[in-house]
Design a protein around this motif. Sequence first.
Motif, PDB file in Angstrom:
ATOM      1  N   VAL A 180      -9.698  37.400   2.288  1.00 21.18           N
ATOM      2  CA  VAL A 180     -10.041  38.098   1.043  1.00 21.18           C
ATOM      3  C   VAL A 180     -11.430  38.696   1.192  1.00 21.18           C
ATOM      4  O   VAL A 180     -12.166  38.381   2.117  1.00 21.18           O
ATOM      5  N   LYS A 181     -11.796  39.550   0.243  1.00 16.00           N
ATOM      6  CA  LYS A 181     -13.153  40.103   0.208  1.00 16.00           C
ATOM      7  C   LYS A 181     -13.903  39.649  -1.037  1.00 16.00           C
ATOM      8  O   LYS A 181     -15.109  39.779  -1.119  1.00 16.00           O
ATOM      9  N   GLY A 182     -13.192  39.130  -1.993  1.00 16.67           N
ATOM     10  CA  GLY A 182     -13.799  38.605  -3.212  1.00 16.67           C
ATOM     11  C   GLY A 182     -12.746  38.468  -4.279  1.00 16.67           C
ATOM     12  O   GLY A 182     -12.319  39.464  -4.853  1.00 16.67           O
ATOM     13  N   THR A 183     -12.296  37.247  -4.538  1.00 15.54           N
ATOM     14  CA  THR A 183     -11.190  37.055  -5.469  1.00 15.54           C
ATOM     15  C   THR A 183     -11.059  35.576  -5.793  1.00 15.54           C
ATOM     16  O   THR A 183     -11.857  34.763  -5.330  1.00 15.54           O
ATOM     17  N   THR A 184     -10.054  35.216  -6.592  1.00 15.94           N
ATOM     18  CA  THR A 184      -9.788  33.812  -6.902  1.00 15.94           C
ATOM     19  C   THR A 184      -8.345  33.505  -6.526  1.00 15.94           C
ATOM     20  O   THR A 184      -7.430  34.249  -6.887  1.00 15.94           O
ATOM     21  N   PHE A 185      -8.141  32.400  -5.828  1.00  8.02           N
ATOM     22  CA  PHE A 185      -6.814  32.070  -5.333  1.00  8.02           C
ATOM     23  C   PHE A 185      -6.745  30.588  -4.975  1.00  8.02           C
ATOM     24  O   PHE A 185      -7.775  29.926  -4.800  1.00  8.02           O
ATOM     25  N   ASP A 186      -5.509  30.099  -4.862  1.00  5.99           N
ATOM     26  CA  ASP A 186      -5.267  28.699  -4.507  1.00  5.99           C
ATOM     27  C   ASP A 186      -4.513  28.643  -3.189  1.00  5.99           C
ATOM     28  O   ASP A 186      -3.541  29.374  -2.996  1.00  5.99           O
ATOM     29  N   VAL A 187      -4.977  27.765  -2.290  1.00  5.69           N
ATOM     30  CA  VAL A 187      -4.279  27.524  -1.022  1.00  5.69           C
ATOM     31  C   VAL A 187      -3.761  26.093  -1.040  1.00  5.69           C
ATOM     32  O   VAL A 187      -4.546  25.151  -1.187  1.00  5.69           O
ATOM     33  N   HIS A 188      -2.448  25.950  -0.906  1.00  8.85           N
ATOM     34  CA  HIS A 188      -1.811  24.630  -0.845  1.00  8.85           C
ATOM     35  C   HIS A 188      -1.175  24.508   0.529  1.00  8.85           C
ATOM     36  O   HIS A 188      -0.163  25.152   0.818  1.00  8.85           O
ATOM     37  N   ASP A 189      -1.758  23.681   1.406  1.00  7.21           N
ATOM     38  CA  ASP A 189      -1.266  23.594   2.777  1.00  7.21           C
ATOM     39  C   ASP A 189      -1.576  22.213   3.351  1.00  7.21           C
ATOM     40  O   ASP A 189      -2.496  22.046   4.159  1.00  7.21           O
ATOM     41  N   TYR A 190      -0.808  21.222   2.926  1.00  7.67           N
ATOM     42  CA  TYR A 190      -0.949  19.869   3.450  1.00  7.67           C
ATOM     43  C   TYR A 190      -0.102  19.714   4.705  1.00  7.67           C
ATOM     44  O   TYR A 190       1.041  20.201   4.762  1.00  7.67           O
ATOM     45  N   ALA A 191      -0.648  19.033   5.696  1.00  4.85           N
ATOM     46  CA  ALA A 191       0.069  18.847   6.958  1.00  4.85           C
ATOM     47  C   ALA A 191       1.371  18.096   6.765  1.00  4.85           C
ATOM     48  O   ALA A 191       2.354  18.322   7.483  1.00  4.85           O
ATOM     49  N   GLN A 192       1.425  17.202   5.765  1.00  3.14           N
ATOM     50  CA  GLN A 192       2.629  16.379   5.553  1.00  3.14           C
ATOM     51  C   GLN A 192       3.753  17.152   4.858  1.00  3.14           C
ATOM     52  O   GLN A 192       4.901  16.724   4.880  1.00  3.14           O
ATOM     53  N   ASP A 193       3.423  18.270   4.220  1.00  5.95           N
ATOM     54  CA  ASP A 193       4.421  19.014   3.452  1.00  5.95           C
ATOM     55  C   ASP A 193       5.153  20.028   4.330  1.00  5.95           C
ATOM     56  O   ASP A 193       4.570  20.594   5.265  1.00  5.95           O
ATOM     57  N   SER A 194       6.389  20.273   4.012  1.00  4.00           N
ATOM     58  CA  SER A 194       7.193  21.238   4.773  1.00  4.00           C
ATOM     59  C   SER A 194       6.960  22.658   4.298  1.00  4.00           C
ATOM     60  O   SER A 194       7.444  23.612   4.905  1.00  4.00           O
ATOM     61  N   GLN A 195       6.211  22.813   3.217  1.00 10.27           N
ATOM     62  CA  GLN A 195       5.984  24.135   2.642  1.00 10.27           C
ATOM     63  C   GLN A 195       4.497  24.328   2.347  1.00 10.27           C
ATOM     64  O   GLN A 195       3.810  23.408   1.911  1.00 10.27           O
ATOM     65  N   ALA A 196       4.015  25.528   2.608  1.00  8.87           N
ATOM     66  CA  ALA A 196       2.632  25.900   2.282  1.00  8.87           C
ATOM     67  C   ALA A 196       2.668  27.193   1.487  1.00  8.87           C
ATOM     68  O   ALA A 196       3.556  28.031   1.680  1.00  8.87           O
ATOM     69  N   ASN A 197       1.717  27.366   0.565  1.00  8.18           N
ATOM     70  CA  ASN A 197       1.702  28.607  -0.212  1.00  8.18           C
ATOM     71  C   ASN A 197       0.297  28.976  -0.645  1.00  8.18           C
ATOM     72  O   ASN A 197      -0.601  28.134  -0.733  1.00  8.18           O
ATOM     73  N   VAL A 198       0.144  30.273  -0.918  1.00 11.34           N
ATOM     74  CA  VAL A 198      -1.100  30.830  -1.455  1.00 11.34           C
ATOM     75  C   VAL A 198      -0.746  31.566  -2.732  1.00 11.34           C
ATOM     76  O   VAL A 198       0.176  32.390  -2.751  1.00 11.34           O
TER      77      VAL A 198
END
Length: 325
Positions: A180-198
């Motif tokens: 990004v260059k400047g914004t608000t967002f959530d990163v969900h990326d746990y090693a134990q989970d089969s799914q990651a998302n932004v």
Amino acid sequence: MNSKEQERVLREYLNGQDSPEGKALFDKWTQSLYDENSLPISDTEEVLSQTQQRMWAHISPKTSSPIIRLVPSWGLRLGVAASILFISVLAWLWIAKFHQPISESELSYQTIKTKAGEHATVILEDGTKVFLNGASSLRFPKELKGLTRHVYLEGEAYFEVTHNPQQPFVVSSKHLNTTVKGTTFDVHDYAQDSQANVTVLTGKVAVEIADNTKHNCLILPNQMCTYENGKAFLTQSVVADASESISWRERKVYFKRECMGLVFRKLERMYNVSFQIKNPQLLDCIWIASFENASLEEVLQSMQSSLGIQYQIKGKEVIITGICQ
């Protein structure tokens, strides 16, 4: 000091002469290059001459002397060409000085970790705010130097990134690279989970698979980019309310048709407990529920009434029996 004298001092400084005056002029010149953003794409004498005059004026003391426009001559053509070559050399030096990549070995890093059930707030050098969810860690340079502001995330975090188009902000997590260059967002990326998302709340975010950069997506507010283990592509989707992705900051939780395997992992991170599931078939059941500032006992009671399971709490361990009805 007129422009010819300034040029002489700059040349002497660039040739290695120890000159505080030359260094001061060089610093001002490089700043003027930054302010100009780029040199004009033109080879006409008038435009090039105007560029040079504008940049000299930027670093020279203000005077009341009139600007004298000279009629181009063969000698002036050579002078302009030499001056533009000098500008180009300075531009190259500016790029080399301020925009060369910095290796990780040159940066000093710091790591912040949270335990399950904990939250943490980190403010980076540029004012960017990072809110860490439970069982997460953030590794970041103490000084944000180089071409990018690069941080490393394990788990989940919400970012409020200070805008800086000249220095993109990059989050590297287990499966994803988010830029990004400047914004608000959530990163969900746990090693134990089969799914990651932004999930994006404001601004624009580019997401790519960490080990396969050919696959990426560009997402806007109320959009989400999802990666699933074993798949070589990303899925882009629209969400009704992106703010729900950061509801964990206020101790809120939403389960919208989520499989119980993921539900239990989320609850483990929220309440710092571990689940023992006696019947593995329960992990494939789907649950819909939402809570706000609820205790673990309240969540389990709701699970028991809606799914028909039984639970027993033994310290930091929760034993689950039964099968969803």
